[in-house]
Design an enzyme around this catalytic site. Structure first.
Site, PDB file in Angstrom:
ATOM      1  N   GLU A 164      14.049 -28.439  14.603  1.00  0.00           N
ATOM      2  CA  GLU A 164      13.517 -27.074  14.513  1.00  0.00           C
ATOM      3  C   GLU A 164      12.786 -26.646  15.776  1.00  0.00           C
ATOM      4  O   GLU A 164      12.907 -25.496  16.214  1.00  0.00           O
ATOM      5  CB  GLU A 164      12.580 -26.934  13.310  1.00  0.00           C
ATOM      6  CG  GLU A 164      13.275 -26.799  11.958  1.00  0.00           C
ATOM      7  CD  GLU A 164      13.630 -28.141  11.342  1.00  0.00           C
ATOM      8  OE1 GLU A 164      13.396 -29.188  12.002  1.00  0.00           O
ATOM      9  OE2 GLU A 164      14.133 -28.149  10.208  1.00  0.00           O
TER      10      GLU A 164
ATOM     11  N   HIS B 278       7.600 -27.554   0.454  1.00  0.00           N
ATOM     12  CA  HIS B 278       8.694 -26.581   0.327  1.00  0.00           C
ATOM     13  C   HIS B 278       8.242 -25.323  -0.407  1.00  0.00           C
ATOM     14  O   HIS B 278       9.052 -24.611  -0.978  1.00  0.00           O
ATOM     15  CB  HIS B 278       9.886 -27.174  -0.451  1.00  0.00           C
ATOM     16  CG  HIS B 278      10.633 -28.246   0.247  1.00  0.00           C
ATOM     17  ND1 HIS B 278      10.101 -29.477   0.518  1.00  0.00           N
ATOM     18  CD2 HIS B 278      11.897 -28.277   0.736  1.00  0.00           C
ATOM     19  CE1 HIS B 278      11.006 -30.232   1.130  1.00  0.00           C
ATOM     20  NE2 HIS B 278      12.110 -29.523   1.276  1.00  0.00           N
TER      21      HIS B 278
END
Lengths: 349, 324
Positions: B60, B129
């Site tokens: 990322e 998450h």
């Protein structure tokens, strides 16, 4: 004249040492152009420290002195639309790409006429009109964005090449490894250049890195990688020529470790108390400008008079840039405080 | 008009903008072959090719960096982070490069990138998450932040974000993906920075965004039965934030409740209340109220997860408090 004992000592401890030679395809005119570019870098940076002491420029300035052969030997081979990703030590990269030292000096003075309109200073010097993607204040941070310019070339199918510089310090930043992996996976047109001056701010790279041969990291990603003598402009030019051609042909990235030695402090006022600077004494014998000059004269490629004239001309250009920045440029108007935070003149307070 | 899910509205926006502008491309983990975990980019790789819908390694930090650099070089990247929780990884490229390049370079370069990230609590996916990190980016000059709640708003705002010359963070609540709504068949955009009044009211203003808009609407419906008329404002954009609409409403109602799903401490709710006080302390008949999640990581266990976020009842209680 060269101190032969010094050279013998360097050969023993500096494993990247390579003899000078004129590579095929490098004519006299281009050699003298490179020599003059190195002097321009040197004179520019030598002028900055006294200006800093005189409070004309401020903030941080990280000298590229004695690393000039790296930017010069590589970037002078690029075309205007090629990209350069820089480091915090970016003055030399900009000059080699064909930047305007008047605008750079004006930026160091914080003036509106400067490259960054006084918003960036030395650490963010950039010239988008020539593909110089900017210096960065965060070690290792500019590499992935610079590889992004190569991603553009890859998507668009152009033959533009990106050369991205980082140091031995930056080489230990994770996103550089991630970016190298993607460049290798997609065969992006990149040349990774590690300017290994062996010092990460105040930390000797050997204290924090298990494998001192940094070029081997490239090999680990499947990238053709090698090490060159960072003081030897001819070897750098020759190696970069192959790497640039490979990138331009769409064959993928290369990794060149230019091993050198940081001979000054990390920034202008760092007195390097944390290291024994006497080890640098012998390296001053092979600093790139002196070394190239001796080679040019010794091999009758140029006369000492020609070289002296080049040095004097560089000095004149730098003096003119100081006069421009100091006497002809302006402070940014405080009315423009919110300018450039957003594009297209939009102001969000 | 067609009725589509919010998920489909994103796909439509991406497809239309990619067809409209060859500089637009998508990159991220699993965006190509798999079409992203929510199916949002499914089919786009076949349609536009592997160089415009790029499956990345799980890197990322650097792939966002590549996107930022491609934007600086003139492209319009759409970078997808699988869950907003992992925006921590490319944070440096977003905060120090994307947000600051235009300014640091004196306007020499823009960074027209859109970073999309699913966010919010729900589904038992626990603490890494489920976060609401949109607040962090509102604090960064140089960025824009959107968090639309309806298919119509999402499509229109995402299209504007893609055409915007600034870096835009697009937060997509996971619970909103299956919400359906009307979307025009033809071309339209919605300007960034304009709120939407979801329900007119006269007694109390509820300022909120994204999934909490639906919770606030449910609260308002219930309060209506008791004769309390709430005006519900869906901000849609968090930076810039449409304080004109907020203040116009506060002028009318003299009461305000700000609702966010983020942990309340340090959240945008406090910032909005502060701005309302600066702009119109005298307009208020009662102290403004803030409603947000508990200051806790999000749990896996259903009961603990549910306890974390604001409920209809919390909003109702906050509105009632403005009448005490």
């Amino acid at each position: 004249m060269k101190n032969t004992n010094c050279i013998e000592e360097i050969k023993k401890e500096f494993d990247a040492y390579a003899e000078m030679y004129v590579p095929e395809g490098l004519d006299r005119e281009e050699q003298l152009r490179m020599y003059s570019i190195m002097w321009l870098m040197r004179k520019f940076e030598e002028a900055v420290k006294p200006l800093w002491m005189a409070n004309k420029v401020h903030g941080y300035y990280h000298p590229y002195i004695t690393e000039e052969a790296i930017a010069t030997g590589i970037i002078t081979q690029l075309k205007k639309s090629d990209y350069v990703g820089s480091t915090h030590r970016g003055h030399g990269h900009l000059i080699a790409k064909g930047g305007d030292i008047n605008k750079m000096m004006a930026e160091l003075f914080g003036k509106e006429e400067g490259y960054n309109k006084g918003r960036g200073g030395s650490m963010h010097i950039s010239d988008m009109s020539i593909g110089m993607l900017g210096a960065t204040g965060i070690v290792g941070a500019a590499t992935a964005p610079a590889v992004g310019s190569a991603l553009k070339s890859w998507i668009k199918g152009t033959d533009d090449v990106t050369v991205v510089f980082f140091g031995d310090g930056g080489s230990n930043a994770g996103s550089i490894c991630e970016a190298m992996n993607m460049a290798a996976a997609w065969k992006l047109p990149v040349v990774f250049v590690c300017e290994n001056n062996q010092w990460a701010i105040a930390t000797d790279i050997a204290r924090v890195t298990g494998e001192p041969d940094l070029y081997k990291r490239g090999t680990g990603f499947g990238i053709p990688s090698c090490r060159v003598d960072g003081f030897n402009i001819y070897q750098i030019w020759d190696t970069a020529k192959t790497a640039i051609a490979r990138a331009r042909a769409g064959e993928g990235p290369s990794f060149i470790e230019c091993k050198t030695m940081r001979m000054l402090g990390h920034h202008a006022t760092d007195d390097s108390w944390y290291r024994d600077m006497s080890v640098c004494d012998k390296y001053w014998e092979i600093e790139p400008i002196k070394r190239m000059g001796e080679f040019l004269v010794g091999n009758k490629i140029a006369t000492q008079e020609e070289l002296d004239a080049i040095e004097a001309d560089a000095m004149k250009q730098v003096e003119a840039s100081i006069d421009y920045a100091d006497n002809q440029c302006h402070e940014p108007s405080l009315d423009t405080f919110y300018d450039y935070i957003y594009a297209d003149g939009e102001v969000i307070k | 008009m067609s009725i589509i899910t919010l998920r489909e509205s994103i796909t439509q926006a991406l497809r239309e903008e990619m067809a409209r502008d060859e500089d637009v491309f998508i990159m991220g983990c699993d965006v190509g072959l798999r079409g992203n975990p929510f199916g949002i980019t499914k089919g786009l790789m076949n349609e536009f090719g592997e160089k415009r819908v790029i499956d990345t390694p799980i890197s990322e930090a650097a792939f966002t960096g590549l996107g930022v650099g491609a934007a600086i070089a003139g492209m319009r990247p759409l970078v997808e982070i699988l869950y907003c929780d992992w925006l921590t990884l490319p944070m440096d490229n977003i905060v120090n490069t994307a947000a600051k390049t235009s300014y640091m370079f004196g306007g020499q370069a823009n960074v027209p990138i859109v970073i999309r990230a699913p966010f919010g609590v729900g589904g038992g996916v626990a603490a890494q998450h489920s976060q609401n990190n949109e607040n962090w980016f509102v604090h960064v000059p140089g960025l824009k932040v959107i968090a639309p709640s309806t298919p119509y708003d999402m499509k229109g705002l995402l299209k504007s974000a893609i055409r915007d010359n600034n870096p835009v963070m697009c937060f997509e609540h996971k619970r909103n993906y299956s919400i359906k709504g009307e979307v025009p068949d033809g071309e339209y955009t919605i300007p960034i920075g304009k709120a939407n009044i979801r329900k007119q009211g006269t007694d109390c203003t509820i300022v909120t965004y994204s999934y909490m808009t639906y919770v606030a609407e449910a609260a308002a419906a219930e309060l209506e039965k008791d004769g309390i008329s709430c005006e519900v404002i869906d901000l849609r954009s968090l930076l810039p934030l449409d304080y004109e609409t907020v203040m116009d409403s506060v002028k009318k109602t003299s009461r305000v409740v700000v609702v966010t799903e983020a942990p309340l401490r340090g959240s945008i709710a406090g910032e909005i209340v502060g701005e309302i006080l600066d702009r119109g302390f005298d307009l208020l008949d009662a102290p403004p109220q803030r409603v947000g999640s508990k200051n806790s990581p999000v749990a896996y266990n259903e009961g603990l997860e549910a306890l974390c976020t604001p409920k209809k009842e919390d909003i109702i209680a906050a509105v009632r408090k403005t009448f005490e």
